[in-house]
Design an enzyme around this catalytic site. Structure first.
Site, PDB file in Angstrom:
ATOM      1  CB  CYS A 115     -38.343 -30.015  16.266  1.00  0.00           C
ATOM      2  SG  CYS A 115     -40.047 -30.181  16.763  1.00  0.00           S
ATOM      3  CD  GLU A 173     -35.642 -29.609  19.545  1.00  0.00           C
ATOM      4  OE1 GLU A 173     -35.651 -29.892  18.328  1.00  0.00           O
ATOM      5  OE2 GLU A 173     -36.560 -29.915  20.303  1.00  0.00           O
TER       6      GLU A 173
END
Lengths: 790, 266
Positions: free
Chosen positions: A433, A435
């Protein structure tokens, strides 16, 4: 750019393919584990031999017209299972087959194989069983109550992004490196020498295996070519066969070779195990640029050919849905998306702007392909040109949810703070997402979402959970016993620390199960310094090892705490007794209290320090509880703030809350404000969101919904660009735009058949609107529409 | 000294360059039939009933429209938005209502904004005294100047006031050395007949100076109509439809003959 007929056809094939369970991998894995050979081997060798058995025996799939070959299953979207990780029961298969959203069809033959072969062998022996047997009572109770989720319960540790090295290195070269590493082993001094020896042998087998797998494709392609009547296709097939003979054994030297090289690696990783976030080519524009440039100068590649190759490559990702998940894991991440996130832009290793011609070409490809996978993002640094951002906005405005926008300068600072070298940091980016990671050098694992508002609920109830009817937390007192807001916060901090301890103890055991029973010799080849250290990726062999616990519900908990502070302590609008009764009644008969909380109480997302200071306080408590704690593979625990879809699941296990939220409703997502409470527009949301210290996280997620009018002309592009750059100058990590109007979404809910292609930004990824549950659909509709005209 | 403001809009991107904060000042001497901010007409705070739903229950509350802001309040808000304003080369816009109706406060606010380094804009109907405009020229970077109709009688009919002073003020500002964007509301059946449009183009062309930077054609819309109900004012525009996109495009080309940038919308 215009999609060619070939790519169009492949794209259609991919869109129309039905997600199915394939029993092929499970069956091969079972056959191998049953064999005499398997019984005698050490863990790394057993896994290497299993990998070899899989790739030697699996069906080779070549689709009509494609230029890049290789499928994980027997055909597009036929998805394997991983019984050594988690075993599907017959009931699970039935659920997968029949559930309305994110289904996988299971045919009779698969059911039969499962019933007769797979389940009898693996029952009680999957790693999931192992984990569940090893967890403490406290862990099990907290897990069942929805305090946290466990990422490694149905999937292997992930977050693996290919770095620079593997785009310029063949596996024959890796075999030499392995040889060197073996010869450097010191059996006199190094007590781990034998373990390393076994691991390196396993890595060597994995090298041979991926080369063998490529050659099987070459064989098949040559066979097809021999029977091909169309001379143009015949030549293509022969050329493809030659490419498969060359890569991944040798380093790629053309665009075609590089894409095929990567794609074999990708298949290897997602066949060996089922790591989270599949696998990721990372900084694709940087890797492709040198070979592209060389080919353009030599005249060996036309623009049409380039777009054809990229289109074929893009479709491959879409052919591979995320492996089927069930239960809590399905709730926390219920999507076909497997979170491959292609990074464009950013900076070069020397710190200069990295945007190049391929960055723009890939933006074109993203725009024209318009498919769910792969996901894409742009890295924006201080040095990135506005033109690059404008080009991305051109795609974002179409409401497709891609690409998302990331702050390169923040990402680099985050990594340098964590102790990475500046060059490794500049070569990194974001994956999954949002990270943060050092590509090709770091094993950064997400370990589970953490339900911050649930901890507050327990704190108000002396540690007792009314839903599961158990005492879960510390007995820090009941709500009415907290004499001041500070008392409450002290108790909340104790509870957060308590549950984080439980989670981390679990993590440190679970990590060891993967290191001891499920090493990944193939993946270890790809991430530095596994070969040099002789250690497995799952056993701390990477240069950097990080484990994240992802905090969820920041907006919600901020509003809850702010409401308590404002209504109970500071303004004494009502007392604990009344509030407790209202919450127990889910506000039925207490609508006045609920009204005060919703409409007359300060909220996060409006640049109001009164509310936002609670966000900062919660952030610091969470950071202190997690950051710096060691992991059992020699890494470090850190935090990030993202939810995927867990905010819906986490909300479902919490009763009514002091922010006026009814029981079981979703929580806020990422660091975005609660749905609909941001009343001052995007600048205020950004100001609130930037009050927490993004640089001490490994990623935060901010979602902003815009109506399409915000993108109507050149001036509005300039303003949006300035908006993004402003957020990034405040050290914001990531921002994404959901561009669609509520009317469209409501219509899509009513007539899903007319909106099969409607993709929306969910939380860190995009998904088909039709594939979202009704609650998520409603939530997206309810998110604040920023009014265009006063 | 305080100013009566009925709305503060952040991320305002259609009232001058860049990202701005627009302060909507309450009170207007005009009474345009198509006004989409009817709450800006009265120069006094007003109460409206706001209904919020919680489940099935509705809570109605009287809400005051129009709050008094000090110059310090204005600067505090701008400080909160500073990062966006700097990044986008934006600023602050005073709109309304008619901001010149609260001239003394407006002057102080503009002066303070300028002293703090903000680009300033005034969105005005042009209906105020000569002297007032002259006084704010030094503290204003940009005038957003409405021209609604050139014919005096028709202007009175549509807005309740004469346009003689307005057009005089326009000429003065054209020679002020400050930037001007002319804003022409396009109201079908009211000011968009070919004869008037031709005259208007001629007027803009003949008066043009270096100051004129842009013409904004603002298509009539009905987004404000629900507000009329809330404020209990009869809405006279029910039968008027917004101009079609193609029509606006035609007008854009027509006005580009003036020789400055023409934009549909703000």
């Amino acid at each position: 750019m215009k999609i060619s007929a070939r790519v169009k056809q492949l794209r259609e094939l991919s869109l129309n393919a039905v997600e199915k369970i394939s029993a092929e991998r499970a069956l091969l894995m079972t056959q191998f584990y049953k064999s005499d050979e398997a019984r005698e081997l050490s863990a790394p060798l057993k896994r290497a031999k299993a990998f070899e058995y899989l790739l030697k025996n699996k069906k080779i799939c070549i689709n009509e017209g494609e230029l890049i070959v290789g499928e994980r299953g027997p055909a597009p979207k036929e998805t394997p299972t991983y019984p050594e990780i988690s075993l599907h029961s017959m009931i699970d298969l039935e659920i997968l087959n029949s559930r309305e959203k994110v289904f996988f069809r299971v045919d009779e033959e698969v059911k039969n194989i499962y019933e007769k072969e797979i389940i009898p062998f693996w029952k009680g022996k999957s790693n999931r069983d192992r984990i569940m047997n090893l967890m403490t009572h406290e862990w099990m109770n907290a897990y069942k109550a929805g305090l946290f989720t466990e990422f490694q319960e149905q999937r292997a540790p992930g977050h693996t992004v290919l770095g620079y090295k593997m785009f310029t290195t063949g596996f024959l070269k890796l075999k030499e490196e392995i040889k060197e590493s073996v010869s450097a082993l010191d059996f006199y001094i190094d007590t781990q020498a034998f373990e390393k020896f076994e691991e390196l042998k396993a890595m060597d087998i994995a090298c041979d295996t991926i080369i063998m797998y490529a050659n099987r494709h070459a064989d098949e392609l040559e066979k097809l070519a021999a029977n091909e009547k169309n001379s143009k296709r015949k030549n293509e097939l022969l050329k493809m066969a030659a490419v498969c003979r060359k890569v991944p054994a040798n380093a790629p030297e053309t665009v075609h070779e590089m894409l095929q090289h990567y794609w074999f690696i990708h298949q290897g990783v997602i066949t060996e195990l089922n790591p989270w976030d599949s696998f990721n080519p990372g900084r694709l524009d940087q890797h492709l640029y040198p070979v592209y440039k060389k080919e353009m100068e030599a005249g060996s590649l036309s623009t049409d050919e380039l777009y054809d190759l990229l289109g074929c490559f893009w479709v491959k990702f879409n052919n591979h849905p995320s492996p089927p998940k069930i239960g809590v894991t399905a709730s926390e991440s219920n999507t076909y998306t497997d979170f491959c996130l292609i990074n464009l832009g950013g900076v070069k290793p020397d710190g200069t702007d990295a945007v190049n011609e391929i960055s723009y070409i890939l933006l074109d490809v993203i725009k024209e392909m318009r498919i769910l996978q792969p996901g894409s993002m742009i890295q924006i640094s201080k040095k990135s040109p506005d033109r690059f951002i404008h080009k991305a906005l051109d795609i974002i405005r179409t409401g497709f949810g891609q690409p998302s926008c990331f702050n390169t300068d923040a990402i680099i600072q985050e990594m340098v703070r964590q102790g990475k070298s500046i060059v490794d940091a500049r070569n990194g980016g974001a994956s999954g997402c949002v990270e943060t990671g050092a590509f090709g050098t770091e094993a950064y694992w997400l370990t589970g979402y953490f339900n911050l508002p649930k901890v507050l609920e327990l704190t108000l109830n002396n540690g007792f959970d009314k839903r599961t009817n158990k005492l879960l937390g510390l007995e820090t007192g009941y709500a009415h016993e907290y004499k001041s807001f500070e008392d409450l916060m002290k108790a909340f901090k104790l509870q957060v620390n308590y549950f984080i301890d439980i989670k981390i103890r679990g993590n440190n055991v679970i990590e060891k199960t993967f290191a001891n029973w499920l090493p990944v010799p193939f993946l270890s080849l790809l991430v530095e310094d596994c070969i040099a250290s002789g250690k497995d990726y799952n056993g701390g062999g990477a240069r950097y090892n990080t484990s994240y616990i992802q905090g969820v519900g920041l907006g919600s908990i901020t509003d809850m705490l702010t409401s308590i502070r404002y209504n109970i302590y500071d303004n004494k609008k009502f007392g604990w007794e009344e509030l407790t009764k209202a919450l127990d009644a889910d506000f039925n008969g207490y609508e006045q209290v609920q009204y005060e909380m919703i409409y007359n109480t300060p909220k996060f997302g409006n640049d109001d320090d009164y509310a936002d200071q609670q966000a900062v306080a919660v952030f610091e408590i969470y950071y202190d509880a997690v950051n710096g704690r060691p992991t059992s593979r020699g890494g470090i625990h850190r935090i990030n703030m993202l939810p995927t879809t867990s905010h819906v699941y986490f909300g479902s296990v919490i009763g009514a809350t002091p922010d006026g939220r009814k029981a079981h409703k979703p929580l806020s997502e990422g660091i975005s404000p609660s749905q609909g409470v941001d009343k001052q527009g995007p600048t205020s949301v950004i100001k609130s969101a930037s009050k927490i210290d993004h640089l001490r996280t490994g990623g935060t997620l901010l979602n902003q919904k815009f109506s399409p009018q915000f993108f109507e002309d050149e001036d509005s592009y300039d303003c949006l660009t300035a908006l993004i750059r402003s957020y990034f100058s405040l050290d914001g990590h990531h921002i994404q735009f959901n561009v669609v109007n509520a009317e469209t979404l409501k219509d899509a809910q009513k007539h899903p058949e007319l909106y099969r292609d409607l993709i929306v930004r969910v939380a860190g990824y995009s998904d088909y609107f039709n594939d979202l549950g009704e609650d998520l659909q409603n939530e997206i509709i309810n998110r604040t529409e920023h009014e265009e005209v006063l | 000294m305080k100013g009566l403001i009925f709305s503060v809009k952040r991320y305002s991107i259609h009232d001058g360059p860049g990202i701005r904060v627009t302060f909507f000042m309450k009170g207007c001497p005009l009474n345009c039939m198509w006004c989409h901010n009817p709450e800006g007409i009265s120069p006094f705070p007003e109460n409206v009933i706001i209904s919020d739903k919680v489940g099935e229950r509705e809570f109605s509350n009287s809400k005051e429209v129009g709050k008094y802001y000090s110059v310090e309040n204005i600067l505090e808000i701008l400080e909160k938005e500073r990062v966006f304003i700097n990044q986008s080369k934006g600023g602050v816009t005073f709109s309304g209502g008619e901001p010149m109706l609260q001239f003394e406060f407006l002057f102080e606010a503009l002066k303070a904004c300028k002293e703090n380094g903000y680009h300033t804009a005034v969105d005005t109907s042009g209906y105020s005294s000569f002297e007032n405009y002259k006084s704010i020229i030094p503290v204003t970077d940009l005038f957003l100047f409405d021209i609604k109709h050139l014919d005096e009688a028709r202007h009175i009919e549509l807005t309740g006031v004469s346009n003689i002073g307005i057009l005089d003020n326009y000429r003065i500002l054209l020679n002020s050395g400050k930037d001007i964007m002319v804003r022409v509301p396009v109201i079908p059946g009211f000011n968009d007949d070919p004869d008037h449009l031709k005259k208007l183009k001629q007027f803009l062309l003949s008066t043009k100076t270096e100051s004129l930077k842009k013409i904004n054609l603002l298509p009539f819309h009905k987004i404000g109509s629900s507000k009329y109900k809330r404020f209990n004012i009869p809405y006279k525009m029910d039968n008027v439809e917004p101009p079609a996109k193609g029509r606006m495009q035609e007008l854009k080309e027509f006005f580009s003959e003036v020789g400055v940038k023409v934009k549909i919308g703000g």
